[in-house]
Design a protein around this motif. Structure first.
Motif, PDB file in Angstrom:
ATOM      1  N   ALA A   1      -0.552   3.856  -8.095  1.00  0.00           N
ATOM      2  CA  ALA A   1      -0.340   5.150  -7.448  1.00  0.00           C
ATOM      3  C   ALA A   1      -0.160   4.975  -5.939  1.00  0.00           C
ATOM      4  O   ALA A   1       0.675   5.641  -5.314  1.00  0.00           O
ATOM      5  CB  ALA A   1      -1.521   6.073  -7.733  1.00  0.00           C
ATOM      6  N   LEU A   2      -0.913   4.055  -5.355  1.00  0.00           N
ATOM      7  CA  LEU A   2      -0.777   3.788  -3.919  1.00  0.00           C
ATOM      8  C   LEU A   2       0.539   3.084  -3.601  1.00  0.00           C
ATOM      9  O   LEU A   2       1.108   3.287  -2.528  1.00  0.00           O
ATOM     10  CB  LEU A   2      -1.965   2.952  -3.441  1.00  0.00           C
ATOM     11  N   VAL A   3       1.023   2.279  -4.525  1.00  0.00           N
ATOM     12  CA  VAL A   3       2.337   1.650  -4.348  1.00  0.00           C
ATOM     13  C   VAL A   3       3.425   2.721  -4.359  1.00  0.00           C
ATOM     14  O   VAL A   3       4.326   2.735  -3.506  1.00  0.00           O
ATOM     15  CB  VAL A   3       2.603   0.604  -5.449  1.00  0.00           C
ATOM     16  N   GLU A   4       3.347   3.645  -5.304  1.00  0.00           N
ATOM     17  CA  GLU A   4       4.359   4.700  -5.429  1.00  0.00           C
ATOM     18  C   GLU A   4       4.363   5.626  -4.226  1.00  0.00           C
ATOM     19  O   GLU A   4       5.404   6.206  -3.887  1.00  0.00           O
ATOM     20  CB  GLU A   4       4.107   5.494  -6.718  1.00  0.00           C
ATOM     21  N   LYS A   5       3.223   5.768  -3.566  1.00  0.00           N
ATOM     22  CA  LYS A   5       3.139   6.615  -2.373  1.00  0.00           C
ATOM     23  C   LYS A   5       3.481   5.858  -1.092  1.00  0.00           C
ATOM     24  O   LYS A   5       3.400   6.409   0.006  1.00  0.00           O
ATOM     25  CB  LYS A   5       1.743   7.226  -2.270  1.00  0.00           C
ATOM     26  N   GLY A   6       3.871   4.599  -1.246  1.00  0.00           N
ATOM     27  CA  GLY A   6       4.313   3.822  -0.102  1.00  0.00           C
ATOM     28  C   GLY A   6       3.206   3.288   0.773  1.00  0.00           C
ATOM     29  O   GLY A   6       3.444   2.906   1.926  1.00  0.00           O
ATOM     30  N   LEU A   7       1.975   3.218   0.250  1.00  0.00           N
ATOM     31  CA  LEU A   7       0.845   2.774   1.055  1.00  0.00           C
ATOM     32  C   LEU A   7       0.453   1.321   0.772  1.00  0.00           C
ATOM     33  O   LEU A   7      -0.088   0.647   1.647  1.00  0.00           O
ATOM     34  CB  LEU A   7      -0.353   3.693   0.804  1.00  0.00           C
ATOM     35  N   LEU A   8       0.711   0.858  -0.440  1.00  0.00           N
ATOM     36  CA  LEU A   8       0.477  -0.546  -0.789  1.00  0.00           C
ATOM     37  C   LEU A   8       1.792  -1.184  -1.221  1.00  0.00           C
ATOM     38  O   LEU A   8       2.695  -0.502  -1.708  1.00  0.00           O
ATOM     39  CB  LEU A   8      -0.540  -0.675  -1.929  1.00  0.00           C
ATOM     40  N   ARG A   9       1.864  -2.487  -1.049  1.00  0.00           N
ATOM     41  CA  ARG A   9       3.011  -3.271  -1.511  1.00  0.00           C
ATOM     42  C   ARG A   9       2.512  -4.253  -2.561  1.00  0.00           C
ATOM     43  O   ARG A   9       1.525  -4.954  -2.351  1.00  0.00           O
ATOM     44  CB  ARG A   9       3.636  -4.026  -0.338  1.00  0.00           C
ATOM     45  N   SER A  10       3.189  -4.300  -3.706  1.00  0.00           N
ATOM     46  CA  SER A  10       2.776  -5.223  -4.760  1.00  0.00           C
ATOM     47  C   SER A  10       3.353  -6.611  -4.510  1.00  0.00           C
ATOM     48  O   SER A  10       4.471  -6.752  -4.022  1.00  0.00           O
ATOM     49  CB  SER A  10       3.223  -4.710  -6.132  1.00  0.00           C
TER      50      SER A  10
END
Length: 221
Positions: A191-200
């Protein structure tokens, strides 16, 4: 509601709320070029005229009154938008007026405004260039505002955990911290990746680590 209807309602609303010179300036100053900017550039991007103020009065460092073509004033910032014609803004400008125009923009920048200038030629003939530049400037602020309002308390805490670790975060770190299963930990992280806050970070075929992206809004950390 189509553009013509929205534009007429927009102007009528601002005329009704103004008096004196501010009302007269709107009647005199909002003409073909300004309407075309809204029609060709703004409306295709946003589909509304929310938070826009036509012929918006501002003051310079000497308390001299000036008017911006538009002020865009959403909750997350202040943007001054100008449509500049070559004849009136460049060809007929002397050295003193040129210096004042630069100093005015610098002063407004210092006061927290973000100034955006488009040429009338581009608004009329190359509006896609204007839309691209407008999106480039405003989108990061829209994204930050939307992200701050939509992130859940647990997502905020996971983001802070990732920030505090100083190294890529593993799903196992989330599992150990919150005593949840792998599926839940991965759901929060994704969810944090989709919101642009984390990078996988992918190794082989699988996502093994996550790291905090740059320019995270301070209020989230």
């Amino acid at each position: 509601m189509n553009f013509e209807q929205a534009h007429q309602a927009f102007i009528d609303r601002h005329l009704a709320s103004r008096a004196g010179e501010r009302r007269g300036r709107l009647l005199r100053g909002h003409n073909y070029a300004e309407k075309l900017l809204l029609q060709n550039v703004w409306w295709p991007m946003f589909g509304n005229l929310d938070h826009l103020h036509p012929e918006y009065e501002i003051y310079d460092w000497n308390r001299k009154s000036q008017f911006l073509d538009f002020a865009f004033m959403p909750p997350f910032g202040r943007f001054g938008i100008e449509c500049d014609g070559f004849q009136s803004h460049v060809k007929d400008m002397d050295r003193e007026r040129f210096s004042y125009a630069l100093n005015r923009d610098t002063f407004l920048t210092g006061m927290g405004w973000k100034m955006i200038h488009f040429s009338f030629d581009d608004v009329q003939n190359r509006p896609e260039v204007c839309r691209m530049l407008l999106q480039l400037i405003i989108s990061p602020y829209l994204l930050r505002n939307k992200t701050v309002s939509s992130i859940s308390p647990v997502e905020r805490d996971v983001l802070r955990l990732a920030w505090s670790m100083g190294k890529p975060l593993r799903p196992k770190d989330v599992i150990d911290r919150y005593q949840v299963n792998f599926r839940t930990a991965r759901k929060w992280l994704q969810a944090l990746v989709e919101k642009g806050l984390l990078r996988s970070i992918i190794q082989g075929k699988y996502t093994c680590y996550y790291e905090v992206r740059e320019n995270i809004p301070e209020q989230l950390l």
